[in-house]
Design an enzyme around this catalytic site. Structure first.
Site, PDB file in Angstrom:
ATOM      1  CE1 TYR A   1       0.676   0.172   4.444  1.00 27.22           C
ATOM      2  CE2 TYR A   1      -1.566  -0.565   4.797  1.00 27.22           C
ATOM      3  CZ  TYR A   1      -0.339  -0.224   5.297  1.00 27.22           C
ATOM      4  OH  TYR A   1      -0.132  -0.296   6.644  1.00 27.22           O
ATOM      5  CD  GLU A   2       0.422   6.186   1.253  1.00 29.06           C
ATOM      6  OE1 GLU A   2      -0.625   5.770   1.787  1.00 29.06           O
ATOM      7  OE2 GLU A   2       0.472   7.220   0.569  1.00 29.06           O
ATOM      8  N   GLY A   3       1.511   2.956  -2.573  1.00 28.54           N
ATOM      9  CA  GLY A   3       2.403   2.821  -3.737  1.00 28.54           C
ATOM     10  C   GLY A   3       3.249   1.583  -3.593  1.00 28.54           C
TER      11      GLY A   3
END
Lengths: 592, 592
Positions: free
Chosen positions: B440-442
């Site tokens: 997550y978060e890229g």
């Protein structure tokens, strides 16, 4: 919904074109394994894996096993039918001698089938896997009566087998075990104790379960020299072979595990259970070691199987999922975005897994072939060479293929982004299932110690010298061939690292054994890299001989990827080994 | 039962002795953060993590979140009380300006606290973590009215925040998003669409939930240039600040995930929900990017947190579990076997995790300090340099710390043998929880592309040149000091690899962008290794200045382990980069 397709074509290519499987017609069972028989067997096996085992994999994970109040264990829906299809197809006894109901075909074919089964459904595949392990132990160490009593029933699949080693306070160090065996005076023993982590210890797939149990006979020496092996059936067997009364062994509870939920991992309570000695008293560990080579090979194959199924599903997703544009301009301009397989970082991941899988498969089949030679050759020298190879490569296949197999499952999961983390897509299960293979059948650190402490120095390092010589000869014979230069040159560099590391241990580990221990895992991976690099060189040679074949050209590209990007890891491994044990061991335990 | 102890002492050492935290008294909030205040704050924060967050971690995994028939979501037992303790302790607003109810202390301290919270209970820590992210975005882009409406309530913890980006068909490529915003004519918008993977999207910890949502205003340009950011509260807020009617946003379902079961990962349905523009129309992605640096830093910290807690538990087990004897003879002859911490392969594992954790913590705090400078310095040049550092190191902290943090959790689990695979021991949870941080978060591949495609070339490579120069200067200034030679020499070799790789991209990636893409992940790890090697060199310098201190001596040993065994990985990374993209990209998609 994840899917699986057994790599039948690739296995046939490796057997026929790379490993010279058909050159072994002199071995028992090999003349029956003609090319068309092999193709038919693997084709059928692949179909069973794809259409019967794989479809119940996810349900097995979701549902898991249940211990009922009466101590019986129910496996997930669909497992019994799939298991029956396997048993009735004759797969259990594929390589078991015909005298015990088997088909006597090469163990190499059984190993290929183990990959298919492990890739399709690891938890389910373990039930027959353990049964085959028990058959192998009884074949070598059982009395003729024991063999006749147990093996045909196990080959038929109506009975299954287990291995009972671990206890709450001892796993690696079996010398500490406490399970006791007291002679009953009639040739049987009464076993009492608790075993944990017993895979397939209790379930509803078979009518009887044949437990192989290690225990200490009352009064036996302490430590590993007082351990004996027993066969303890769940139901006692009457003279006429029919099932008699229930034995004093029961599943006390099931473990809640990270993965392989479909396999029943049991705490087994032995409460005066009746058992019979297998092999000699106090030589139980030796008896177990016989089956360990093959069991460890099979676990390495599980790592490969999970890597393969994870790869296949990641490829399918990478072709389907559209997101972003290729760095070199839109590849599918008519869609809102390109499929993610256009992205170099996605390619890098897929190529890395693929390059591992193909080499690992070759290494597995090559090693399985040596196992056939060990058991079937009439040439003592050939047997010895094959046994050397088995000894050396077994910890590598087990340790490296499960470490990398798990890591590959993680990388394949990463391709899915957030979807990979959601159970519904099935990638999490591959990761969670693959994780166990690094642990059981001797944790991978133990494999590394087995390699460096036992297998490497055995017979003055003969096995390693032979391997180094074989790879060196291959390079000498082929490095003038243009197509093989991109393989031979990096392989030589990697071989130099392996030779250097081996020499370093000879000079630095005798007097200071911690130097061996601190470098063991790196050495295991170093050897694994060289062995896989050698497999790639051999694959490349076979592929280069078939110009114009697109599949073969893809192999040459994949092999070069391995040589350029993966094999150079040998120098890092060598650097770590040379660092020795000083900083590793310097801190007092209290400083941690 | 796993346990956790926040690394307060180590954090204080890094701030005070390595990073010169106290030299920044000129920055707003830093003069209040005197040494005794910092010690008290971190001591209290550590206590909250150890005694309130950690004890409910396992229960959160077992129980997970439940979506009730009315669409409400119940968090695991104990989560609400722990969350309340956090909120009431004032932790949410630790570094939020006093004007909005916060304490205005340095973000660096908040980052340290994020590690403690993430190590103790990742799933629970995400609720305040997302709230802090939402506060950060509103602070920069919100109107004064929006700030006053939402921030003080979030600081008090009575309201929480979320980020709504992902949709079923788009995660990385937000240009594809479909959620629509239609102006209502009164300054508000009506939002309709489906968002997935929304952490903390619905739960019972707070009275209101402030969703930050990206959507496309009707008629806006396609792609990323038509994306706007909106604030959409679960309950509308009346003029007097009290809660009004329920907004048209609801949790449609919860995802079943591999880990972080205690965090509610929601499918959020927006059905004409009322929202207000945050920042300029069509500039929503820019608004999100502001909070992304800090959010990515926080996710990197989660990787470190899981690595630390897994390490602590592996150490405890390795000291307690007896199995086998030391290679150099029995260390505890009065026991049946030695504790496994005597074995070099166990040590190798523990030292590797420890050596990572200490360097990663230093890198995190150093980067957090730059974030404070960016936001609080009055010196434009200092701000620019700090911003350069943030840009360069954010993808590294996110990508490398989560990749290695997960790998370390796996290695720590391995120490437990079969017990590590059984859920009861808690090691599986660390592995399963740590896994999300890579995604997550890229996803980490995106971090690598962000580094190589955006952060590295920005301003003519100024940030990288500055970093290379700083490390080179450190080496020049210290490589004559005897105690620092074992640090400076390997650091120079690693720095050469980083310089070489940077140069290679300059020469080979402009014309052929696939060369950048194929080497991006290796470059991210290469930079991470050099940054951590530099941190170790700085730690060593501080430790060497305190002779006779056992903790400092342990740091010097641990640092040398890093330099000898871990830092040499730079040359493998460099070799892979130089291999370029040819074999990576050669196969047609159909060949996979």
């Amino acid at each position: 919904m994840p899917s699986y397709r057994a790599p039948v074509e690739d296995t046939l290519f490796l057997l026929n074109d790379v490993l010279g499987f058909q050159n072994h017609a002199n071995l028992a069972g090999f003349s029956e394994a003609s090319p068309d028989v092999v193709e038919a067997v693997l084709g059928e096996g692949g179909k069973l894996a794809d259409t019967v085992f794989a479809p119940v994999n996810r349900a097995g994970d979701l549902e898991g096993c249940t211990r009922n109040p009466d101590g019986s264990v129910t496996t997930p829906k669909g497992f019994k039918a799939a298991y029956d299809a396997y048993a009735q197809g004759g797969w259990m006894g594929l390589s078991v001698p015909e005298a015990y109901g088997g088909q006597g075909l090469p163990h190499t074919l059984n190993t290929a089938m183990q990959e298919f089964v492990s890739g399709a459904n690891l938890a389910l595949g373990m039930y027959p896997g353990l049964t085959q392990g028990a058959i192998a132990a009884l074949l070598v160490h059982g009395t003729e009566e024991q063999k006749q009593t147990y093996i045909p029933n196990m080959v038929a699949g109506t009975w299954t087998g287990t291995m009972n080693l671990t206890e709450p306070h001892c796993g690696t160090d079996l010398g500490l075990l406490k399970t006791k065996a007291v002679p009953n005076g009639d040739g049987s023993y009464s076993l009492t104790g608790t075993k944990i982590f017993i895979s397939a210890g209790e379930h509803d797939l078979s009518e009887n379960i044949v437990h192989l149990v290690i225990a200490r006979i009352e009064g036996a020496p302490a430590g590993t020299k007082g351990i004996s092996l027993f066969v303890v059936p769940k139901f006692l067997v009457n003279q006429d072979g029919s099932l008699g009364e229930r034995n004093g062994v029961a599943c006390g509870s099931l473990e809640h595990k990270m993965g392989i939920h479909g396999n029943a991992t049991c705490v087994m309570n032995y409460d005066g259970a009746k058992g019979w000695l297998v092999g000699e008293a106090n030589r139980g560990l030796n008896a177990m070691f016989v089956m360990m080579n093959e069991a460890r090979l099979a676990v390495g194959v599980q790592g490969l199987g999970q890597s393969e199924v994870a790869y296949q599903n990641a490829v399918a997703y990478a072709k389907d999922r559209v997101q972003g544009r290729a760095l070199t301009g839109a590849k599918v301009p008519e869609k809102a975005a390109d499929p993610i397989i256009v992205h170099p970082d996605v390619r890098r991941t897929l190529m890395g897994i693929r390059a591992f899988n193909e080499a690992a498969r070759a290494l597995v089949l090559w090693t399985a072939l040596q196992s056939d030679i060990v058991h079937r050759s009439e040439d003592a020298k050939q047997r010895q060479a094959a046994d050397d190879h088995m000894g050396l490569m077994t910890p590598v296949v087990k340790g490296v293929l499960t470490d990398r197999g798990f890591a590959n499952a993680v990388e394949a999961q990463q391709m899915f982004g957030g979807h990979g983390y959601v159970e519904e897509w099935g990638m999490s299960q591959f990761v969670r299932d693959a994780r166990i293979a690094m642990i059981y059948e001797g944790a991978n650190g133990i494999q590394a110690m087995d390699l460096i402490g036992r297998k490497l120095p055995r017979d003055g390092g003969r096995a390693m010298m032979t391997f180094l010589g074989e790879v060196q000869t291959f390079i000498k014979d082929n490095n003038e061939t243009e197509a093989l230069k991109p393989f031979c040159t990096p392989l030589q560099a990697a071989l130099n690292d392996l030779q250097g590391a081996t020499m370093w241990f000879m000079q630095n580990a005798m007097a200071k054994p911690d130097n061996a221990g601190a470098g063991a895992t790196d050495y295991m991976h170093l050897l694994g890299l060289v062995a896989m690099g050698y497999m790639w060189a051999k694959i490349a040679k076979a592929a280069a001989a078939k110009p114009g074949d697109a599949r073969m050209e893809a192999k040459l590209v994949t092999g070069r990827f391995f040589m350029e990007r993966m094999l150079p890891e040998t120098s890092l491994r060598f650097a770590r080994i040379k660092a020795g044990s000083d900083t590793t061991m310097a801190l007092a335990a209290e400083a941690f």
